[in-house]
Motif scaffolding. Structure first.
Motif, PDB file in Angstrom:
ATOM      1  N   GLY A  12      11.892 -43.861  21.703  1.00  0.00           N
ATOM      2  CA  GLY A  12      12.824 -44.898  21.229  1.00  0.00           C
ATOM      3  C   GLY A  12      13.844 -44.351  20.253  1.00  0.00           C
ATOM      4  N   ALA A  57      15.419 -35.099  27.568  1.00  0.00           N
ATOM      5  CA  ALA A  57      16.692 -35.123  26.840  1.00  0.00           C
ATOM      6  C   ALA A  57      16.436 -35.211  25.341  1.00  0.00           C
ATOM      7  CB  ALA A  57      17.517 -36.337  27.304  1.00  0.00           C
ATOM      8  N   GLY A  79       2.235 -45.409  22.112  1.00  0.00           N
ATOM      9  CA  GLY A  79       2.444 -43.977  22.306  1.00  0.00           C
ATOM     10  C   GLY A  79       1.903 -43.533  23.665  1.00  0.00           C
ATOM     11  N   VAL A  80       2.557 -42.574  24.259  1.00  0.00           N
ATOM     12  CA  VAL A  80       2.031 -41.996  25.499  1.00  0.00           C
ATOM     13  C   VAL A  80       1.029 -40.924  25.108  1.00  0.00           C
ATOM     14  CG1 VAL A  80       2.610 -40.617  27.531  1.00  0.00           C
ATOM     15  CG2 VAL A  80       4.124 -42.470  26.811  1.00  0.00           C
ATOM     16  N   ALA A  91      18.132 -40.405  22.090  1.00  0.00           N
ATOM     17  CA  ALA A  91      18.145 -39.909  23.466  1.00  0.00           C
ATOM     18  C   ALA A  91      17.515 -40.927  24.410  1.00  0.00           C
ATOM     19  CB  ALA A  91      17.400 -38.569  23.548  1.00  0.00           C
ATOM     20  N   SER A 145      11.228 -41.623  14.891  1.00  0.00           N
ATOM     21  CA  SER A 145      12.553 -41.227  15.294  1.00  0.00           C
ATOM     22  C   SER A 145      13.191 -40.579  14.087  1.00  0.00           C
ATOM     23  CB  SER A 145      13.427 -42.385  15.730  1.00  0.00           C
ATOM     24  OG  SER A 145      12.792 -43.166  16.687  1.00  0.00           O
ATOM     25  N   ALA A 146      14.010 -39.673  14.392  1.00  0.00           N
ATOM     26  CA  ALA A 146      14.720 -39.018  13.313  1.00  0.00           C
ATOM     27  C   ALA A 146      15.680 -40.008  12.669  1.00  0.00           C
ATOM     28  CB  ALA A 146      15.474 -37.835  13.875  1.00  0.00           C
ATOM     29  N   ALA A 151      10.815 -37.642  23.607  1.00  0.00           N
ATOM     30  CA  ALA A 151       9.914 -37.896  22.476  1.00  0.00           C
ATOM     31  C   ALA A 151      10.318 -37.144  21.206  1.00  0.00           C
ATOM     32  CB  ALA A 151       8.484 -37.565  22.873  1.00  0.00           C
ATOM     33  N   GLY A 152      11.487 -36.530  21.183  1.00  0.00           N
ATOM     34  CA  GLY A 152      12.018 -35.966  19.945  1.00  0.00           C
ATOM     35  C   GLY A 152      11.279 -34.739  19.450  1.00  0.00           C
ATOM     36  N   THR A 164       7.681 -46.452  23.638  1.00  0.00           N
ATOM     37  CA  THR A 164       7.918 -45.797  22.369  1.00  0.00           C
ATOM     38  C   THR A 164       6.767 -46.007  21.404  1.00  0.00           C
ATOM     39  OG1 THR A 164       9.382 -45.618  20.475  1.00  0.00           O
ATOM     40  CG2 THR A 164       9.314 -47.764  21.558  1.00  0.00           C
ATOM     41  N   THR A 177      30.363 -33.688  10.519  1.00  0.00           N
ATOM     42  CA  THR A 177      29.361 -34.177   9.579  1.00  0.00           C
ATOM     43  C   THR A 177      29.921 -34.110   8.164  1.00  0.00           C
ATOM     44  OG1 THR A 177      27.056 -33.953   8.873  1.00  0.00           O
ATOM     45  CG2 THR A 177      28.192 -31.907   9.420  1.00  0.00           C
ATOM     46  N   TRP A 189      21.527 -41.209   5.971  1.00  0.00           N
ATOM     47  CA  TRP A 189      20.199 -41.778   5.771  1.00  0.00           C
ATOM     48  C   TRP A 189      19.849 -41.877   4.293  1.00  0.00           C
ATOM     49  CZ3 TRP A 189      16.673 -38.547   3.304  1.00  0.00           C
ATOM     50  CH2 TRP A 189      17.059 -37.209   3.223  1.00  0.00           C
ATOM     51  N   ARG A 203      19.786 -29.228  17.638  1.00  0.00           N
ATOM     52  CA  ARG A 203      19.090 -30.520  17.697  1.00  0.00           C
ATOM     53  C   ARG A 203      19.791 -31.507  16.776  1.00  0.00           C
ATOM     54  NH1 ARG A 203      15.155 -26.906  19.613  1.00  0.00           N
ATOM     55  NH2 ARG A 203      14.464 -27.709  21.620  1.00  0.00           N
ATOM     56  N   LEU A 204      20.770 -32.187  17.353  1.00  0.00           N
ATOM     57  CA  LEU A 204      21.644 -33.108  16.624  1.00  0.00           C
ATOM     58  C   LEU A 204      21.693 -34.433  17.360  1.00  0.00           C
ATOM     59  CD1 LEU A 204      24.572 -30.600  16.083  1.00  0.00           C
ATOM     60  CD2 LEU A 204      22.996 -31.422  14.326  1.00  0.00           C
TER      61      LEU A 204
HETATM   62  C1  LIG Z   1      16.768 -36.122   7.690  1.00  0.00           C
HETATM   63  C2  LIG Z   1      17.539 -35.851   8.942  1.00  0.00           C
HETATM   64  C3  LIG Z   1      18.926 -35.835   8.905  1.00  0.00           C
HETATM   65  C4  LIG Z   1      19.637 -35.576  10.074  1.00  0.00           C
HETATM   66  N1  LIG Z   1      20.981 -35.543   9.990  1.00  0.00           N
HETATM   67  C5  LIG Z   1      21.697 -35.329  11.117  1.00  0.00           C
HETATM   68  C6  LIG Z   1      23.122 -35.355  11.067  1.00  0.00           C
HETATM   69  O1  LIG Z   1      23.724 -35.539   9.995  1.00  0.00           O
HETATM   70  N2  LIG Z   1      23.810 -35.175  12.221  1.00  0.00           N
HETATM   71  C7  LIG Z   1      23.172 -34.993  13.407  1.00  0.00           C
HETATM   72  O2  LIG Z   1      23.859 -34.871  14.430  1.00  0.00           O
HETATM   73  N3  LIG Z   1      21.830 -34.941  13.487  1.00  0.00           N
HETATM   74  C8  LIG Z   1      21.082 -35.105  12.373  1.00  0.00           C
HETATM   75  N4  LIG Z   1      19.730 -35.064  12.434  1.00  0.00           N
HETATM   76  C9  LIG Z   1      19.092 -34.743  13.737  1.00  0.00           C
HETATM   77  C10 LIG Z   1      19.010 -35.980  14.623  1.00  0.00           C
HETATM   78  O3  LIG Z   1      18.500 -37.052  13.873  1.00  0.00           O
HETATM   79  C11 LIG Z   1      18.122 -35.695  15.844  1.00  0.00           C
HETATM   80  O4  LIG Z   1      18.579 -34.556  16.516  1.00  0.00           O
HETATM   81  C12 LIG Z   1      18.144 -36.848  16.829  1.00  0.00           C
HETATM   82  O5  LIG Z   1      17.964 -38.063  16.205  1.00  0.00           O
HETATM   83  C13 LIG Z   1      17.089 -36.633  17.921  1.00  0.00           C
HETATM   84  O6  LIG Z   1      16.991 -37.761  18.729  1.00  0.00           O
HETATM   85  P1  LIG Z   1      15.831 -37.891  19.813  1.00  0.00           P
HETATM   86  O7  LIG Z   1      16.021 -39.221  20.456  1.00  0.00           O
HETATM   87  O8  LIG Z   1      15.802 -36.698  20.669  1.00  0.00           O
HETATM   88  O9  LIG Z   1      14.462 -37.863  18.990  1.00  0.00           O
HETATM   89  P2  LIG Z   1      13.848 -38.829  17.886  1.00  0.00           P
HETATM   90  O10 LIG Z   1      14.876 -39.524  17.108  1.00  0.00           O
HETATM   91  O11 LIG Z   1      12.831 -38.012  17.145  1.00  0.00           O
HETATM   92  O12 LIG Z   1      13.071 -39.948  18.730  1.00  0.00           O
HETATM   93  C14 LIG Z   1      11.880 -39.680  19.403  1.00  0.00           C
HETATM   94  C15 LIG Z   1      11.238 -40.990  19.809  1.00  0.00           C
HETATM   95  O13 LIG Z   1      10.097 -40.722  20.602  1.00  0.00           O
HETATM   96  C16 LIG Z   1       9.010 -41.478  20.151  1.00  0.00           C
HETATM   97  N5  LIG Z   1       7.787 -40.752  20.519  1.00  0.00           N
HETATM   98  C17 LIG Z   1       7.360 -39.552  20.071  1.00  0.00           C
HETATM   99  N6  LIG Z   1       6.226 -39.206  20.676  1.00  0.00           N
HETATM  100  C18 LIG Z   1       5.933 -40.216  21.539  1.00  0.00           C
HETATM  101  C19 LIG Z   1       4.867 -40.461  22.447  1.00  0.00           C
HETATM  102  N7  LIG Z   1       3.861 -39.607  22.618  1.00  0.00           N
HETATM  103  N8  LIG Z   1       4.881 -41.628  23.137  1.00  0.00           N
HETATM  104  C20 LIG Z   1       5.879 -42.517  22.994  1.00  0.00           C
HETATM  105  N9  LIG Z   1       6.900 -42.330  22.154  1.00  0.00           N
HETATM  106  C21 LIG Z   1       6.923 -41.194  21.442  1.00  0.00           C
HETATM  107  C22 LIG Z   1       9.235 -41.633  18.657  1.00  0.00           C
HETATM  108  O14 LIG Z   1       8.524 -42.745  18.143  1.00  0.00           O
HETATM  109  C23 LIG Z   1      10.738 -41.849  18.644  1.00  0.00           C
HETATM  110  O15 LIG Z   1      11.045 -43.194  18.902  1.00  0.00           O
HETATM  111  C24 LIG Z   1      18.975 -35.316  11.293  1.00  0.00           C
HETATM  112  C25 LIG Z   1      17.567 -35.328  11.326  1.00  0.00           C
HETATM  113  C26 LIG Z   1      16.865 -35.597  10.169  1.00  0.00           C
HETATM  114  C27 LIG Z   1      15.376 -35.611  10.226  1.00  0.00           C
END
Ligand SMILES: Cc1cc2nc3c(=O)[nH]c(=O)nc-3n(C[C@H](O)[C@H](O)[C@H](O)COP(=O)(O)OP(=O)(O)OC[C@H]3O[C@@H](n4cnc5c(N)ncnc54)[C@H](O)[C@@H]3O)c2cc1C
Ligand SMILES: NC(=O)c1ccc[n+]([C@@H]2O[C@H](COP(=O)([O-])OP(=O)(O)OC[C@H]3O[C@@H](n4cnc5c(N)ncnc54)[C@H](O)[C@@H]3O)[C@@H](O)[C@H]2O)c1
Length: 499
Positions: A17, A355, A85-86, A20, A232-233, A113-114, A41, A411, A238, A373-374
């Motif tokens: 969630g 993704a 969670g999966v 991505a 989620s990140a 899943a990030g 999620t 940024t 933030w 990883r942004l």
């Molecule tokens: C403090 C901080 C500041 C940041 N600042 C920036 C910035 O300024 N600019 C920028 O571009 N990027 C920034 N980033 C990076 C950015 O936030 C991440 O690259 C991006 O949000 C990744 O998105 P994602 O959807 O891939 O993963 P995530 O946001 O991590 O989401 C993963 C999702 O998967 C779910 N999940 C995980 N495991 C499971 C499972 N087994 N079953 C079901 N669900 C699961 C989680 O609950 C979550 O909803 C920052 C990151 C952090 C931590």
């Protein structure tokens, strides 16, 4: 395939969630309005992209909002959010199993899943990481009672923290020679450093641009030599809603320890038994007298120094969340532990895409794109993965999306707008490149990376207004040799030049 009794099934299932996963589900919902899209999620809230703005061909800006799943389901009635969670994937059976004991069948699955923080000394209660709202709040709570912390790491999170933290001494331990190695070189770091000491904060000065060309000149502020070194990140800004304040009244008080890592962490009792001496916060880089205060925890650095502190922040990168998906599934993994994806966001297993932070881009990239990883890349990959899933379903072909032509990120660090383009730190170019710099202390820092007369990358700090022009120059790979230093001449309107 036949659905097992009790297993819900959907043509498209997305896991995650974050940006991505939500973007992927939204795009699938638009492409297939009569299909149900399952979004699974582990976190109760979703991350949605709002106020999306395409700043230029490849630069984009948006807000990230935490939203209840009901809002997404209202906007896209064919998305069903499953909050669990999966815990297992059986790719050969096209099935996933969730923590709440249910199973689901998919035709096409996208794993989003990030990642999670890669902590040093994982498991030590004094070592904190920052990833999601909970960990950010835990950090804030600890900081509110702290007089001194140690920040380890030199990437995005560390850069943001050391600038935002007030009223608390910060010992910032970095492996590199200069701050911000994931975004900057030593020249940019030097430009930013004055912002770390509030007392020395400068009033804006007249725009007197100092121009440099090439590395290796002997001038004082010479261009920095090219280096071949290489839940989620959270969302943008933030830290704005959080008061990042310690117990003291001063603003910034940051001491940087370069070229070191953490060797050992001692709890107070262990430290006292060893009768070691810890260092006081250095004054003007001179004071290394021992500290008379007793601290809850002590950090020994590889340079031999020992600092007492209230806690340690490990801002040392991330590891993709692949664990629940690996058992029994022979995924190809990247060196960074992510699920390898090809140029159609396909993992190595049939009908499974990935993704965002969980994946490792394994296609032959454009010479001026690389994965980081942004959230911009998480959005682009989620959207493009959905397009690829749709194309495969409909038997259509699809080209790699334009967003992967050029690495582009906007940024903010130390209250400056920061734009990085292409191979902004000459990544992978070896020594075969030149740097051109223009710098006005306290106002702007412009660096371009040139190779064989072509622009390969740029770092733009401050309001330079150069991003669009440079983006075009990097994309079109025009031979700029004839322009020489005029490329950065502030008296020449560069945009007119190339019209
Ligand atoms: C403090 C901080 C500041 C940041 N600042 C920036 C910035 O300024 N600019 C920028 O571009 N990027 C920034 N980033 C990076 C950015 O936030 C991440 O690259 C991006 O949000 C990744 O998105 P994602 O959807 O891939 O993963 P995530 O946001 O991590 O989401 C993963 C999702 O998967 C779910 N999940 C995980 N495991 C499971 C499972 N087994 N079953 C079901 N669900 C699961 C989680 O609950 C979550 O909803 C920052 C990151 C952090 C931590
Ligand atoms: N404004 C932004 O664009 C922004 C801000 C914050 C975070 N982010 C992203 O969020 C993610 C997490 O941020 P991050 O700062 O943790 O990661 P990062 O990958 O940006 O930086 C990690 C840093 O830790 C250092 N490091 C790694 N292992 C170490 C060790 N054992 N000891 C000491 N140092 C070590 C690395 O050299 C690097 O400087 C990254 O993908 C980052 O790009 C982006």
């Amino acid at each position: 395939m036949a659905a097992a009794p009790g297993a819900a099934r959907s043509r498209f299932v997305v896991v995650g969630g974050g940006i991505a996963g939500v973007t992927c589900a939204e795009k699938l919902a638009m492409e297939f309005p009569s299909e149900d899209i399952f979004l699974m999620t582990a976190s109760p809230v979703l991350k949605a992209v709002t106020n999306f703005r395409q700043v230029s061909k490849t630069l984009e800006e948006f807000d990230v909002e935490e939203q209840p799943s009901s809002l997404l389901e209202k906007r896209y009635p064919n998305i069903k959010v499953i909050q669990s969670g999966v815990k297992q994937l059986r790719s050969d059976e096209h099935k996933i199993f969730t923590e709440d004991g249910k199973e689901y069948m998919y035709e096409k699955l996208c794993l989003c899943a990030g990642a999670k923080p890669k902590l040093i000394f994982e498991g030590n209660p004094y070592v904190l990481g920052i990833r999601d709202t909970d960990s950010a709040q835990a950090f804030q709570k600890n900081l509110a009672q702290a007089e001194r912390i140690v920040v380890v790491g030199n990437g995005g999170i560390a850069l943001e923290l050391v600038y935002e933290i007030q009223g608390c001494e910060v010992i910032w331990a970095i492996k590199d020679k200069a701050i911000g190695n994931t975004f900057f070189d030593a020249g940019a770091a030097e430009f930013l450093i004055p912002k770390l000491s509030a007392e020395k904060r400068e009033a804006p000065i007249q725009c007197k641009r100092t121009k440099y060309t090439m590395e290796g000149s002997e001038e004082k502020e010479r261009p920095i030599a090219a280096s071949d070194k290489l839940g989620s990140a959270l969302g943008p800004d933030w830290h704005e809603g959080l008061s990042l304040k310690g117990t003291k009244e001063f603003s910034h008080k940051v001491h940087i320890e370069i070229l070191c890592e953490v060797k050992k962490i001692y709890l107070q009792q262990e430290f006292l038994q060893l009768q070691q001496t810890s260092l006081a916060f250095p004054k003007e880089e001179k004071n290394v007298e021992s500290d008379e205060v007793l601290w809850p925890v002590y950090v020994e650095l590889t340079n031999g120094k020992i600092y007492g502190c209230n806690f340690i922040v490990s801002a040392t990168g991330v590891v993709p969340n692949v664990t629940p998906f690996l058992a029994g599934n022979n995924f190809a993994l990247g060196e960074d532990g992510g699920l390898k994806v090809d140029k159609h966001m396909h993992t190595s297993l049939p009908d499974i895409y990935a993704a965002g932070d969980i994946c490792t881009a394994s296609w032959e990239p454009s010479p001026v794109w690389h994965q980081m990883r942004l959230w911009t890349q998480a959005r682009q990959m989620g959207w493009y993965a959905a397009k690829c899933m749709a194309a495969d379903t409909l038997g259509e072909s699809i080209d790699l999306d334009f967003s992967f032509e050029l690495f582009a990120h906007v940024t903010k660090f130390f209250n400056y707008k920061v734009v990085v383009l292409g191979k902004y730190n000459a990544q992978g170019l070896g020594l075969d490149h030149e740097l051109m710099l223009r710098c006005t202390k306290g106002q702007e820092y412009v660096k371009v990376v040139m190779q064989s007369g072509r622009m390969m990358g740029a770092v733009l700090i401050g309001d330079t207004d150069l991003e669009e022009t440079f983006e075009n120059l990097i994309l079109n790979q025009m031979d700029l040799s004839a322009y020489g230093e005029d490329l950065l001449n502030p008296d020449i309107d560069i945009e007119d030049y190339f019209d």
